[in-house]
Design a protein around this motif. Structure first.
Motif, PDB file in Angstrom:
ATOM      1  N   ALA A 218      50.497  39.934  43.554  1.00 26.09           N
ATOM      2  CA  ALA A 218      52.077  40.868  44.611  1.00 26.09           C
ATOM      3  C   ALA A 218      52.525  40.459  45.075  1.00 26.09           C
ATOM      4  N   ALA A 219      52.104  39.426  46.424  1.00 23.50           N
ATOM      5  CA  ALA A 219      52.185  38.646  47.146  1.00 23.50           C
ATOM      6  C   ALA A 219      52.368  37.219  46.644  1.00 23.50           C
ATOM      7  N   MET A 220      52.773  36.728  45.754  1.00 19.15           N
ATOM      8  CA  MET A 220      53.509  36.367  45.197  1.00 19.15           C
ATOM      9  C   MET A 220      55.106  36.047  44.618  1.00 19.15           C
ATOM     10  N   GLY A 221      54.782  37.492  44.200  1.00 18.26           N
ATOM     11  CA  GLY A 221      56.510  37.856  43.433  1.00 18.26           C
ATOM     12  C   GLY A 221      55.909  38.113  42.036  1.00 18.26           C
ATOM     13  N   ALA A 222      54.405  38.161  41.384  1.00  9.76           N
ATOM     14  CA  ALA A 222      53.924  37.767  40.496  1.00  9.76           C
ATOM     15  C   ALA A 222      53.772  39.413  39.704  1.00  9.76           C
ATOM     16  N   TRP A 223      53.086  39.022  38.538  1.00  9.81           N
ATOM     17  CA  TRP A 223      53.801  41.172  38.058  1.00  9.81           C
ATOM     18  C   TRP A 223      51.531  40.584  37.235  1.00  9.81           C
ATOM     19  N   PRO A 224      50.379  40.988  37.134  1.00  9.11           N
ATOM     20  CA  PRO A 224      49.302  41.093  36.480  1.00  9.11           C
ATOM     21  C   PRO A 224      49.557  41.293  34.799  1.00  9.11           C
ATOM     22  N   ALA A 225      48.341  40.479  34.148  1.00 12.62           N
ATOM     23  CA  ALA A 225      48.984  40.756  32.540  1.00 12.62           C
ATOM     24  C   ALA A 225      47.535  41.086  32.824  1.00 12.62           C
ATOM     25  N   TYR A 226      46.510  40.201  32.559  1.00 11.95           N
ATOM     26  CA  TYR A 226      45.011  40.862  32.220  1.00 11.95           C
ATOM     27  C   TYR A 226      43.901  40.266  32.907  1.00 11.95           C
ATOM     28  N   TYR A 227      42.837  40.757  33.155  1.00  5.75           N
ATOM     29  CA  TYR A 227      41.967  40.263  33.521  1.00  5.75           C
ATOM     30  C   TYR A 227      40.681  39.958  33.500  1.00  5.75           C
ATOM     31  N   LEU A 228      39.675  39.649  34.093  1.00  4.87           N
ATOM     32  CA  LEU A 228      38.036  38.881  33.700  1.00  4.87           C
ATOM     33  C   LEU A 228      36.757  39.353  34.800  1.00  4.87           C
ATOM     34  N   VAL A 229      35.468  39.685  34.562  1.00  5.71           N
ATOM     35  CA  VAL A 229      35.216  40.753  34.979  1.00  5.71           C
ATOM     36  C   VAL A 229      33.628  40.143  35.341  1.00  5.71           C
ATOM     37  N   THR A 230      33.096  39.084  36.308  1.00  9.09           N
ATOM     38  CA  THR A 230      31.706  38.800  35.828  1.00  9.09           C
ATOM     39  C   THR A 230      30.989  39.775  37.214  1.00  9.09           C
ATOM     40  N   LEU A 231      30.220  40.439  36.607  1.00 12.77           N
ATOM     41  CA  LEU A 231      28.780  41.618  37.558  1.00 12.77           C
ATOM     42  C   LEU A 231      27.231  40.217  38.132  1.00 12.77           C
ATOM     43  N   THR A 232      27.278  41.074  38.896  1.00 12.90           N
ATOM     44  CA  THR A 232      25.629  40.609  39.478  1.00 12.90           C
ATOM     45  C   THR A 232      24.795  41.652  39.173  1.00 12.90           C
ATOM     46  N   ILE A 233      24.312  42.494  38.759  1.00 14.26           N
ATOM     47  CA  ILE A 233      23.567  43.765  38.354  1.00 14.26           C
ATOM     48  C   ILE A 233      22.345  44.219  39.070  1.00 14.26           C
ATOM     49  N   PRO A 234      21.335  44.058  39.967  1.00 11.45           N
ATOM     50  CA  PRO A 234      19.993  44.893  40.516  1.00 11.45           C
ATOM     51  C   PRO A 234      19.539  45.580  39.698  1.00 11.45           C
ATOM     52  N   LYS A 235      18.297  45.025  39.214  1.00  7.84           N
ATOM     53  CA  LYS A 235      17.643  45.912  38.259  1.00  7.84           C
ATOM     54  C   LYS A 235      17.585  47.644  38.255  1.00  7.84           C
ATOM     55  N   HIS A 236      18.048  48.401  39.681  1.00  6.78           N
ATOM     56  CA  HIS A 236      17.124  49.658  39.923  1.00  6.78           C
ATOM     57  C   HIS A 236      18.604  49.995  39.948  1.00  6.78           C
ATOM     58  N   THR A 237      19.876  49.252  39.374  1.00  6.47           N
ATOM     59  CA  THR A 237      21.592  50.227  39.026  1.00  6.47           C
ATOM     60  C   THR A 237      21.244  50.827  37.575  1.00  6.47           C
ATOM     61  N   ASN A 238      21.496  52.249  38.035  1.00  9.60           N
ATOM     62  CA  ASN A 238      21.691  52.311  36.249  1.00  9.60           C
ATOM     63  C   ASN A 238      22.818  52.414  35.339  1.00  9.60           C
ATOM     64  N   LYS A 239      22.683  53.261  34.057  1.00 12.23           N
ATOM     65  CA  LYS A 239      24.446  52.256  33.503  1.00 12.23           C
ATOM     66  C   LYS A 239      25.244  53.034  34.402  1.00 12.23           C
ATOM     67  N   ASP A 240      25.300  55.015  34.806  1.00 11.35           N
ATOM     68  CA  ASP A 240      26.456  55.490  34.863  1.00 11.35           C
ATOM     69  C   ASP A 240      26.538  54.549  36.163  1.00 11.35           C
ATOM     70  N   GLU A 241      26.105  54.129  37.201  1.00 10.28           N
ATOM     71  CA  GLU A 241      26.860  53.439  37.665  1.00 10.28           C
ATOM     72  C   GLU A 241      27.926  52.291  37.711  1.00 10.28           C
ATOM     73  N   ILE A 242      27.200  52.019  36.679  1.00  9.69           N
ATOM     74  CA  ILE A 242      28.465  50.642  36.229  1.00  9.69           C
ATOM     75  C   ILE A 242      29.268  50.839  35.142  1.00  9.69           C
ATOM     76  N   ARG A 243      28.855  52.162  35.028  1.00 11.04           N
ATOM     77  CA  ARG A 243      30.517  52.881  34.013  1.00 11.04           C
ATOM     78  C   ARG A 243      31.561  52.594  34.866  1.00 11.04           C
ATOM     79  N   ASP A 244      30.850  54.096  35.975  1.00  8.50           N
ATOM     80  CA  ASP A 244      31.811  54.147  37.105  1.00  8.50           C
ATOM     81  C   ASP A 244      31.803  53.327  37.983  1.00  8.50           C
ATOM     82  N   LEU A 245      31.837  52.119  37.573  1.00  7.30           N
ATOM     83  CA  LEU A 245      32.347  50.696  38.592  1.00  7.30           C
ATOM     84  C   LEU A 245      33.848  50.408  37.374  1.00  7.30           C
ATOM     85  N   TYR A 246      33.605  50.429  36.133  1.00  5.89           N
ATOM     86  CA  TYR A 246      34.059  50.194  34.794  1.00  5.89           C
ATOM     87  C   TYR A 246      35.499  50.678  34.866  1.00  5.89           C
TER      88      TYR A 246
END
Length: 337
Positions: free
Chosen positions: A75-103
């Protein structure tokens, strides 16, 4: 949930952009850029314990804000977003519902801007880390930059600054499960779910502005970035900064401290030629409910930010990722490209 199950769970069933040729599921994504547009790219990262804790934010809020930080840069560039990519580092104790909520939180915001998730990566590690990359489009003749300020320009800010920092302190004191009063709930929501100013960024371009910066590390820090990039002196009229709701219950000195150093407001601060300022005001009144406020001006001189009230140089407060000391503690970090 293993990596491949996660990929299947987050792969979109449909796409917003016809020019997306390949999304998630191959070694790389492929898309055709819009004709005549510049591609604008930014990336930000959130680390649990530094940028957020589960005391202050639910996982859907974390996902939302991780994407919002990047969209705000677009937005600060006067642009409009179109695509995004997500890289996660996930601790072993994280449950699948938390990751689903994140997304889920990311998707709630992405759908508002018709953004497609086109890739990323996952790995395991000691702390939850969310790294987001956003690609957007901008008119090559109307890009907003930090270096665009000129002597004689009006200095302005969108919306209301300081609320996110006040919201964070309220959350740290009470926790996110507290039933907040209306004014407190407003600043808490501003911290957890800030609204990137893409529409307003386009209005800045339409009015003829050439300079903007998103307020991620605090108003003072962003003003200094403009002053240094533009090789100009910015004069800030502190009395002109507007507050509302909860912020009006604070002493003005404290409210200004939040405005200058709180960060994570994701409002836009910028400059525009004085003769174009009336048009900018008219456009904001006609096309958005977000206010725009004149808070100073630009003059020739060394790269610095001056207080018009005191004549003193404004302290470069706010968060700096690589400094030995800062004005925030952990979980008081903010974002910047």
């Amino acid at each position: 949930m293993d990596e491949f199950q996660l990929i299947r769970a987050i792969t979109p069933k449909t796409h917003y952009h016809e020019k997306l040729i390949l999304g998630i599921g191959d070694d790389a994504a492929v898309f055709r850029p819009d004709d005549g547009k510049n591609i604008v790219v930014c990336q930000d990262q959130m680390v649990e314990g530094t940028h957020f804790t589960k005391t202050t934010m639910g996982m859907s809020d974390v996902g939302y804000k991780a994407l919002a930080a990047n969209i705000s840069d677009i937005a600060a560039m006067g642009a409009w977003p179109a695509y995004y990519l997500v890289t996660l580092t996930i601790p072993k104790h994280t449950n699948k519902d938390e990751i689903r909520d994140l997304y889920k939180g990311m998707q709630e915001l992405a759908s508002f801007y018709s953004m497609d998730l086109i890739g990323g990566d996952t790995t395991s590690g000691p702390a939850l880390i969310i790294n987001v990359t956003v690609l957007g489009y901008a008119d090559p003749k109307q890009i907003l930059t930090r270096s665009g300020a000129q002597p004689g320009d009006v200095l302005f800010v969108t919306g209301f600054v300081g609320e996110s920092g006040a919201g964070l302190d309220t959350l740290l004191k009470n926790g996110r499960h507290m039933r907040f009063l209306d004014m407190e709930a407003e600043i808490v929501r501003t911290h957890q779910r800030p609204v990137p100013r893409c529409v307003e960024g386009r209005l800045l371009r339409e009015a003829g502005s050439t300079c903007a910066n998103d307020i991620s590390d605090g108003l003072a820090s962003e003003l200094w970035e403009i002053a240094e990039a533009s090789s100009s002196t910015l004069v800030i009229e502190e009395d002109a900064i507007q507050f509302r709701g909860y912020m009006l219950t604070l002493e003005r000195k404290q409210a200004l401290q939040y405005a200058f150093s709180g960060g994570e407001d994701f409002e836009l601060v910028g400059t525009i030629a004085a003769d174009k300022w009336p048009l900018l005001e008219e456009l904001f009144k006609a096309k958005t409910s977000v206010p725009v406020t004149r808070i100073g001006y630009v003059e020739s001189g060394p790269s610095r930010v001056l207080s018009r009230q005191t004549g003193r140089v404004l302290e470069k407060s706010g968060y700096n990722h690589l400094s030995k000391g800062d004005n925030h503690g952990d979980v008081r970090d903010s974002y910047d490209n």
